[in-house]
Design a protein around this motif. Structure first.
Motif, PDB file in Angstrom:
ATOM      1  N   GLY A  67      80.985 -11.703  25.200  1.00  0.00           N
ATOM      2  CA  GLY A  67      80.326 -10.897  26.225  1.00  0.00           C
ATOM      3  C   GLY A  67      79.270 -11.641  27.000  1.00  0.00           C
ATOM      4  O   GLY A  67      78.792 -11.155  28.039  1.00  0.00           O
ATOM      5  N   GLU A  68      78.893 -12.841  26.528  1.00  0.00           N
ATOM      6  CA  GLU A  68      77.891 -13.644  27.221  1.00  0.00           C
ATOM      7  C   GLU A  68      78.543 -14.586  28.226  1.00  0.00           C
ATOM      8  O   GLU A  68      79.745 -14.867  28.161  1.00  0.00           O
ATOM      9  CB  GLU A  68      77.088 -14.465  26.198  1.00  0.00           C
ATOM     10  CG  GLU A  68      76.346 -13.636  25.170  1.00  0.00           C
ATOM     11  CD  GLU A  68      75.191 -12.856  25.767  1.00  0.00           C
ATOM     12  OE1 GLU A  68      74.646 -13.301  26.806  1.00  0.00           O
ATOM     13  OE2 GLU A  68      74.828 -11.806  25.198  1.00  0.00           O
ATOM     14  N   ASP A  69      77.737 -15.099  29.150  1.00  0.00           N
ATOM     15  CA  ASP A  69      78.202 -16.074  30.133  1.00  0.00           C
ATOM     16  C   ASP A  69      78.313 -17.442  29.447  1.00  0.00           C
ATOM     17  O   ASP A  69      77.310 -17.941  28.920  1.00  0.00           O
ATOM     18  CB  ASP A  69      77.214 -16.147  31.298  1.00  0.00           C
ATOM     19  CG  ASP A  69      77.697 -17.021  32.451  1.00  0.00           C
ATOM     20  OD1 ASP A  69      78.552 -17.898  32.223  1.00  0.00           O
ATOM     21  OD2 ASP A  69      77.212 -16.833  33.573  1.00  0.00           O
ATOM     22  N   PRO A  70      79.485 -18.063  29.439  1.00  0.00           N
ATOM     23  CA  PRO A  70      79.617 -19.357  28.747  1.00  0.00           C
ATOM     24  C   PRO A  70      78.787 -20.461  29.378  1.00  0.00           C
ATOM     25  O   PRO A  70      78.539 -21.492  28.733  1.00  0.00           O
ATOM     26  CB  PRO A  70      81.120 -19.661  28.862  1.00  0.00           C
ATOM     27  CG  PRO A  70      81.576 -18.900  30.057  1.00  0.00           C
ATOM     28  CD  PRO A  70      80.751 -17.642  30.067  1.00  0.00           C
ATOM     29  N   LEU A  71      78.341 -20.288  30.613  1.00  0.00           N
ATOM     30  CA  LEU A  71      77.561 -21.328  31.277  1.00  0.00           C
ATOM     31  C   LEU A  71      76.093 -21.320  30.860  1.00  0.00           C
ATOM     32  O   LEU A  71      75.366 -22.268  31.174  1.00  0.00           O
ATOM     33  CB  LEU A  71      77.659 -21.161  32.801  1.00  0.00           C
ATOM     34  CG  LEU A  71      79.071 -21.140  33.397  1.00  0.00           C
ATOM     35  CD1 LEU A  71      79.005 -21.101  34.917  1.00  0.00           C
ATOM     36  CD2 LEU A  71      79.885 -22.340  32.932  1.00  0.00           C
ATOM     37  N   ILE A 125      74.220 -22.409  28.618  1.00  0.00           N
ATOM     38  CA  ILE A 125      74.344 -23.308  27.485  1.00  0.00           C
ATOM     39  C   ILE A 125      73.063 -23.397  26.659  1.00  0.00           C
ATOM     40  O   ILE A 125      73.117 -23.479  25.417  1.00  0.00           O
ATOM     41  CB  ILE A 125      74.795 -24.716  27.952  1.00  0.00           C
ATOM     42  CG1 ILE A 125      75.238 -25.566  26.754  1.00  0.00           C
ATOM     43  CG2 ILE A 125      73.725 -25.393  28.776  1.00  0.00           C
ATOM     44  CD1 ILE A 125      76.472 -25.057  26.056  1.00  0.00           C
ATOM     45  N   THR A 126      71.894 -23.336  27.284  1.00  0.00           N
ATOM     46  CA  THR A 126      70.652 -23.413  26.512  1.00  0.00           C
ATOM     47  C   THR A 126      70.531 -22.213  25.583  1.00  0.00           C
ATOM     48  O   THR A 126      70.150 -22.352  24.407  1.00  0.00           O
ATOM     49  CB  THR A 126      69.433 -23.493  27.440  1.00  0.00           C
ATOM     50  OG1 THR A 126      69.539 -24.669  28.250  1.00  0.00           O
ATOM     51  CG2 THR A 126      68.141 -23.554  26.645  1.00  0.00           C
ATOM     52  N   ARG A 127      70.887 -21.043  26.082  1.00  0.00           N
ATOM     53  CA  ARG A 127      70.873 -19.842  25.247  1.00  0.00           C
ATOM     54  C   ARG A 127      71.823 -20.002  24.068  1.00  0.00           C
ATOM     55  O   ARG A 127      71.489 -19.646  22.935  1.00  0.00           O
ATOM     56  CB  ARG A 127      71.254 -18.630  26.100  1.00  0.00           C
ATOM     57  CG  ARG A 127      71.266 -17.310  25.350  1.00  0.00           C
ATOM     58  CD  ARG A 127      72.665 -16.950  24.840  1.00  0.00           C
ATOM     59  NE  ARG A 127      72.613 -15.732  24.025  1.00  0.00           N
ATOM     60  CZ  ARG A 127      73.525 -15.376  23.147  1.00  0.00           C
ATOM     61  NH1 ARG A 127      74.586 -16.154  22.929  1.00  0.00           N
ATOM     62  NH2 ARG A 127      73.391 -14.267  22.451  1.00  0.00           N
ATOM     63  N   HIS A 128      73.000 -20.539  24.330  1.00  0.00           N
ATOM     64  CA  HIS A 128      74.007 -20.665  23.271  1.00  0.00           C
ATOM     65  C   HIS A 128      73.588 -21.699  22.222  1.00  0.00           C
ATOM     66  O   HIS A 128      73.833 -21.501  21.029  1.00  0.00           O
ATOM     67  CB  HIS A 128      75.360 -21.031  23.866  1.00  0.00           C
ATOM     68  CG  HIS A 128      75.895 -19.981  24.790  1.00  0.00           C
ATOM     69  ND1 HIS A 128      75.887 -18.640  24.488  1.00  0.00           N
ATOM     70  CD2 HIS A 128      76.456 -20.077  26.029  1.00  0.00           C
ATOM     71  CE1 HIS A 128      76.418 -17.956  25.486  1.00  0.00           C
ATOM     72  NE2 HIS A 128      76.761 -18.805  26.437  1.00  0.00           N
ATOM     73  N   VAL A 129      72.979 -22.802  22.655  1.00  0.00           N
ATOM     74  CA  VAL A 129      72.512 -23.800  21.697  1.00  0.00           C
ATOM     75  C   VAL A 129      71.498 -23.182  20.743  1.00  0.00           C
ATOM     76  O   VAL A 129      71.559 -23.378  19.514  1.00  0.00           O
ATOM     77  CB  VAL A 129      71.913 -25.021  22.422  1.00  0.00           C
ATOM     78  CG1 VAL A 129      71.148 -25.922  21.458  1.00  0.00           C
ATOM     79  CG2 VAL A 129      73.017 -25.806  23.114  1.00  0.00           C
ATOM     80  N   LYS A 130      70.566 -22.412  21.277  1.00  0.00           N
ATOM     81  CA  LYS A 130      69.568 -21.764  20.429  1.00  0.00           C
ATOM     82  C   LYS A 130      70.219 -20.752  19.498  1.00  0.00           C
ATOM     83  O   LYS A 130      69.833 -20.636  18.318  1.00  0.00           O
ATOM     84  CB  LYS A 130      68.511 -21.091  21.297  1.00  0.00           C
ATOM     85  CG  LYS A 130      67.635 -22.075  22.069  1.00  0.00           C
ATOM     86  CD  LYS A 130      66.622 -21.355  22.935  1.00  0.00           C
ATOM     87  CE  LYS A 130      65.742 -22.342  23.691  1.00  0.00           C
ATOM     88  NZ  LYS A 130      64.759 -21.642  24.567  1.00  0.00           N
ATOM     89  N   ALA A 131      71.213 -20.002  19.991  1.00  0.00           N
ATOM     90  CA  ALA A 131      71.907 -19.033  19.147  1.00  0.00           C
ATOM     91  C   ALA A 131      72.694 -19.733  18.039  1.00  0.00           C
ATOM     92  O   ALA A 131      72.733 -19.261  16.893  1.00  0.00           O
ATOM     93  CB  ALA A 131      72.833 -18.167  19.996  1.00  0.00           C
TER      94      ALA A 131
END
Length: 370
Positions: free
Chosen positions: A65-69, A71-77
């Motif tokens: 459901g998140e935007d794959p772009l 990336i900083t958010r995803h790295v932290k997650a």
């Protein structure tokens, strides 16, 4: 763009004959790989691999459901999930694959585009007698490599040094030799202690006489003072480590203490592509090298290559290769074509957008664990 699903293909290639890795307590009779696919609502799919992604289903909802772009958010997650589970950096590689495909460029260009290719060294994995290692070294040079890495067992140091000497005598001064002592970490269940500092100092002094390019992981990671002492006592030998450091702050400590010549953090096993890029650039600002560990499969090799080429890593790039036990065909059994080094010994960054991965779906169907 939104992530619609994240799927995992768990694969197992049976190895007959087995691969006798120097770091394994028992011969390896199978080779496992997990393929991560990040699906999006725009039809773009990102691919990653490396760590086995055990327990990831518990955390998938953090990304769908998140935007794959983002990336900083995803790295932290991913870092928060890693704290409670395994190491989910192959997911980050798949996200970078999407980012590259969205922009129509290889990921290495997005990471700085410092190099289109890097000189590769043949990273051997097995313990072999001096004669057997010379035979392998000749094959390695014939394949175009200008450097190779030899493993030395802490319980067979004399034989290991003899293998290094035999290769040096046969291939001459123009062929670079690295040595891996594999003393910084252990496979699960291997409780043997590392060689102490006094014995390690003697071993490195012997290797210095053979003009080795670097000595890798000579001590446990906790012995920062020992690493610094080895560097100070052996100015002609580079000291390398860091492949399994999972903590960016611990790597920052190594940089602040100036403990290493070469930093080797693996982007799909240890700290991810985004963090590796930052630490690699810090290492280079201190006039130190970044050349990542890449002992997973061809997808992991490519993820590490994109970061290393992007930031201008080197002076060599690790290419797992030790025939006949470890070959590109075994390592990259899930790919349409194995990742190969050119006749000049260089490994080129794929020109395709993203990480440049092309899967062999028939092989995936054949070797999928059900």
């Amino acid at each position: 763009m939104k992530i619609t699903d994240i799927t995992l293909d768990r694969l197992r290639l049976e190895l007959d004959p087995p691969f006798r890795a120097a770091w394994d307590p028992e011969p390896r009779r199978h080779f496992d790989a997990t393929i991560v696919r990040v699906h999006t609502d725009e039809g773009i799919t990102g691919i990653g691999s490396g760590d086995l992604m055990d327990g990831f289903d518990t955390y998938k909802h953090l990304f769908v459901g998140e935007d794959p772009l983002d990336i900083t958010r995803h790295v932290k997650a991913i870092e928060t999930a890693n704290f409670h589970g395994a190491h989910y950096w192959p997911l980050e590689a798949a996200l970078w694959d999407i980012i590259g495909k969205v922009h129509g460029r290889p990921v290495a260009e997005l990471f700085g585009n410092a190099a289109k290719k890097l000189p590769a060294y043949a990273s051997c994995g097995e313990l072999k007698s001096p004669g057997e290692r010379v035979a392998t070294a000749l094959k390695v040079r014939e394949a175009g490599f200008r450097a190779m890495k030899i493993r030395i067992d802490r319980n067979r140091v004399d034989e290991g040094v003899a293998a290094v000497r035999a290769v040096r005598d046969e291939l001459g001064a123009d062929f670079e030799i690295m040595v891996d002592l594999n003393q910084s970490w252990r496979m699960a269940g291997d409780t043997a202690g590392a060689t102490d500092l006094a014995r390690t100092r003697k071993t490195i002094a012997r290797l210095a006489e053979l003009d080795v390019f670097w000595v890798e992981e000579p001590l446990p990671y906790c012995d920062v003072a020992g690493f610094k002492r080895l560097r100070a006592e052996n100015p002609g030998v580079r000291i390398a480590a860091g492949e399994m450091h999972h903590s960016p702050t611990e790597l920052l400590r190594y940089l602040e203490e100036d403990a290493l010549d070469i930093y080797q953090m693996d982007v799909v096993l240890a700290i991810g592509m985004h963090r590796a890029r930052t630490l690699a650039e810090l290492a280079q600002l201190k006039h130190r090298h970044f050349t990542p560990h890449s002992w997973t499969n061809g997808i992991g090799v490519l993820a590490n290559l994109h970061v290393a080429a992007g930031v201008g890593g080197g002076p060599y790039f690790e290419y797992p290769y030790d025939p006949p036990g470890w070959t590109p065909e075994r390592r990259d059994f899930m790919l349409a074509d194995p990742v190969r080094v050119g006749g000049d010994g260089d490994l080129e960054v794929p020109a395709r957008p993203g990480l440049g991965i092309e899967l062999d779906e028939d092989a995936i169907d054949r070797w999928r664990i059900t």
